[in-house]
Enzyme design. Structure first.
Site, mmCIF file in Angstrom:
data_model
loop_
_atom_site.group_PDB
_atom_site.id
_atom_site.type_symbol
_atom_site.label_atom_id
_atom_site.label_comp_id
_atom_site.label_asym_id
_atom_site.label_seq_id
_atom_site.Cartn_x
_atom_site.Cartn_y
_atom_site.Cartn_z
ATOM 1 N N HIS A 134 103.364 63.043 83.524
ATOM 2 C CA HIS A 134 102.341 63.437 82.556
ATOM 3 C C HIS A 134 102.754 62.997 81.157
ATOM 4 O O HIS A 134 103.904 63.118 80.753
ATOM 5 C CB HIS A 134 102.034 64.940 82.641
ATOM 6 N N GLU A 180 98.160 67.882 81.751
ATOM 7 C CA GLU A 180 99.021 68.582 82.715
ATOM 8 C C GLU A 180 99.359 69.980 82.238
ATOM 9 O O GLU A 180 99.382 70.925 83.008
ATOM 10 C CB GLU A 180 100.300 67.759 82.943
ATOM 11 N N GLU A 181 99.627 70.086 80.937
ATOM 12 C CA GLU A 181 100.092 71.364 80.390
ATOM 13 C C GLU A 181 99.016 72.448 80.431
ATOM 14 O O GLU A 181 99.324 73.625 80.293
ATOM 15 C CB GLU A 181 100.569 71.168 78.942
#
Length: 585
Positions: A134, A180-181
């Protein structure tokens, strides 16, 4: 790495169609340092063929990511200017060495933004080994270990693969994920976009998330699986005794590949969990301290990376890539041809262009002569230049006479060198002569309901809190003073054959933010997958300001004009849009 654990519990899939050579009896080697780059003592012939990845080069990419964050509000969060600049840095480097690169817009992401996919053109298209990391970070800091390290490791491996240009036994695809986070959203969007056949082509997905932790360990996802074997073989050859990545289970981008039945593995060096005394005795470092003391913090800078751990991770990726996808022997010279875009529309009496892209897929670069067939009566095709060295590109111009045959046709573009390679373009010739012209945007002043716009609830409004520029209605994105993403979009077909194409809209930005340096709230303007501009609370001003862009590059294409407003958790910023036009003349 994402901060919250997802529910996992998925059976491991068999790594079909791949053979992996393991070192029979790994021998413990002296630990490598940032300046010691000798090959491991116990290595198979395939390992010896794999290149040594320069940790200095990987660190140079990390420095670029850190600089990008510093120039863009201190972070590289998905959907932010820092993320876009990071993506462009990676994309530019890959395109320069011959990768087929595409951006995939994640419309369902918390912060809508693009995944970056890059494919090396050698090897069979139905036998794919995929490597991903990511690219986004959290808003608290520059995100260098999490996950600049994984992103930079893959970038340098991709560049080395291109430079070595070996014979490929499988297709290698790299991916840099967005959002992604916020919940693995970019990779989930990608996996969900694949049909069953496309999923079946991917024989293994390898994920790299936080591979340079300063108090790091040596962890492998599904360490005992067949898929993990080449990753484990390399670290075994260094005597590292890797362990299962328990902390990372379900928390990074391999999760949705695994859920889709695609075999997965990957490296990690640890996040906020603490190193045990047994691990400290085995690997060094500090017991009962976090693997990454700056996890999701502002101190996650280039100083928060172990060169030794990063070096071993980068070389392990190269070892696995060579084991899984690279053949032996002297490569035969070969190349590929592609046309971008692959569909074009031209009116009688007008012309349109496309780009012919070539790449060296094996051996050395060679001269490639370009030609075309399949054009209808009255349509001529020319190339500038007519011959390129593989790895170069040419402009293809398609010109329709006033009496050209109308309809849809397949134009075959042929590249002739030591071998012959082809690509196709779908050309539609319309009966209208010259430029249709006029206003392309429908209901640009928002006075006639929402059609043909697609908008978040309440965006198109006559609410009195913000006045329209003209009439009673406008599009009002955000302004709530709480975390919120709102969208406004319209799909249009841009006519071909015109001399000028101008997108214009009037924008008023009103904010309660008091900062003069930090962009907390943003409005992104896109046509198709191209970002035209990003505005923020820093651009606030009294009244409306006209914003205009040349969009001639989209002539003859069906595209979507999209406005995306994102607002953080406090202090409102309103993005008010009115009188949108796209004039062709």
């Amino acid at each position: 790495m994402r901060g919250r654990t997802l529910s996992a519990g998925v059976a491991l899939a068999v790594f079909a169609g791949m053979t992996v050579t393991l070192a029979a009896q790994p021998v413990t080697a002296s630990p490598r340092t940032a300046t010691t780059v000798a090959r491991p003592i116990a290595a198979t012939a395939a390992a010896l063929a794999a290149p040594d990845i320069s940790v200095t080069n990987v660190q140079a990419h990390l420095s670029q990511f850190n600089s990008i964050a510093s120039s863009n509000g201190g972070n590289r969060r998905a959907g932010s200017a820092g993320y876009t600049a990071s993506l462009n840095y990676v994309k530019t480097r890959l395109q320069a060495v011959g990768y087929t690169v595409s951006e995939q817009y994640c419309s369902s992401c918390t912060y809508p933004s693009n995944n970056l996919i890059a494919e090396w053109p050698g090897g069979p298209a139905d036998q794919v080994v995929m490597f991903g990391a990511h690219l986004d970070g959290v808003s608290a800091g520059p995100g260098i270990n999490d996950n600049g390290t994984g992103s930079a490791t893959l970038l340098e491996n991709a560049l080395v693969l291109a430079a070595q240009n070996p014979t490929m036994t499988k297709r290698v695809r790299f991916a840099w994920w967005t959002d992604e986070e916020q919940g693995l959203n970019g990779s989930r969007f990608y996996v969900n976009s694949l049909n069953a056949t496309q999923r079946g082509y991917i024989k293994g997905y390898y994920n790299f998330d936080m591979v340079g932790s300063t108090n790091g360990g040596y962890f492998i996802n599904r360490v005992s699986s067949t898929t993990a074997a080449p990753l484990k073989a390399y670290w075994d050859s260094l005597g590292l005794q890797p362990e299962e990545n328990v902390e990372g289970q379900g928390r990074s981008d391999d999760y949705y590949f695994q859920q889709a039945g695609i075999p997965t593995s990957g490296y990690a060096a640890g996040a906020s969990a603490r190193k045990s005394s047994t691990q400290a005795a085995k690997w060094g470092g500090t017991a009962n301290a976090a693997y990454d003391p700056c996890y999701h913090r502002s101190c996650d800078t280039t100083a928060n990376v172990s060169a030794t751990v990063l070096n071993r991770s980068a070389d392990g990726v190269a070892y696995a890539l060579w084991q899984l996808a690279v053949g032996g022997g002297t490569p035969t010279n070969d190349f590929s041809v592609a046309v971008n875009p692959s569909t074009r529309t031209v009116a009688r009496g007008a012309s349109t262009t496309a780009t012919v892209v070539t790449a060296t897929t094996a051996g050395s670069a060679q001269s490639v002569s370009l030609s075309a067939s399949g054009a209808p009566s009255g349509v001529s095709v020319s190339f500038s230049p007519a011959s390129v060295t593989s790895g170069g590109s040419a402009t293809m111009t398609l010109t329709a006479s006033a009496s050209a045959t109308t309809g849809t046709f397949t134009i075959t573009v042929t590249g002739t060198g030591s071998v012959t390679r082809t690509a196709s373009l779908t050309l539609t010739v319309t009966g209208a002569g010259g430029c249709a012209g006029g206003q392309v945007i429908g209901n640009g002043g928002f006075e006639n309901g929402s059609t043909p716009w697609t908008a978040s609830s309440g965006v198109i409004t006559n609410a009195s809190g913000q006045p329209a520029r003209t009439g009673s209605y406008k599009a009002w994105l955000n302004g709530y003073g709480s975390t919120r993403t709102e969208n406004l979009s319209q799909s249009v077909t841009v006519p071909a054959g015109c001399a000028t194409y101008t997108l214009s809209f009037w924008l008023h930005i009103d904010t309660a933010e008091t900062t003069s340096s930090t962009a907390y709230d943003r409005l992104t303007v896109q046509v198709g997958s191209t970002t035209l501009a990003t505005y923020s609370n820093l651009n606030a001003a009294a009244g409306y300001v006209q914003r205009s862009f040349n969009v001639a590059g989209f002539a003859g294409q069906a595209v979507t004009l999209r406005f995306t407003g994102t607002e953080d958790s406090s202090l409102q910023t309103s993005f008010v849009i009115d009188d949108v036009t796209l004039q062709a003349s």
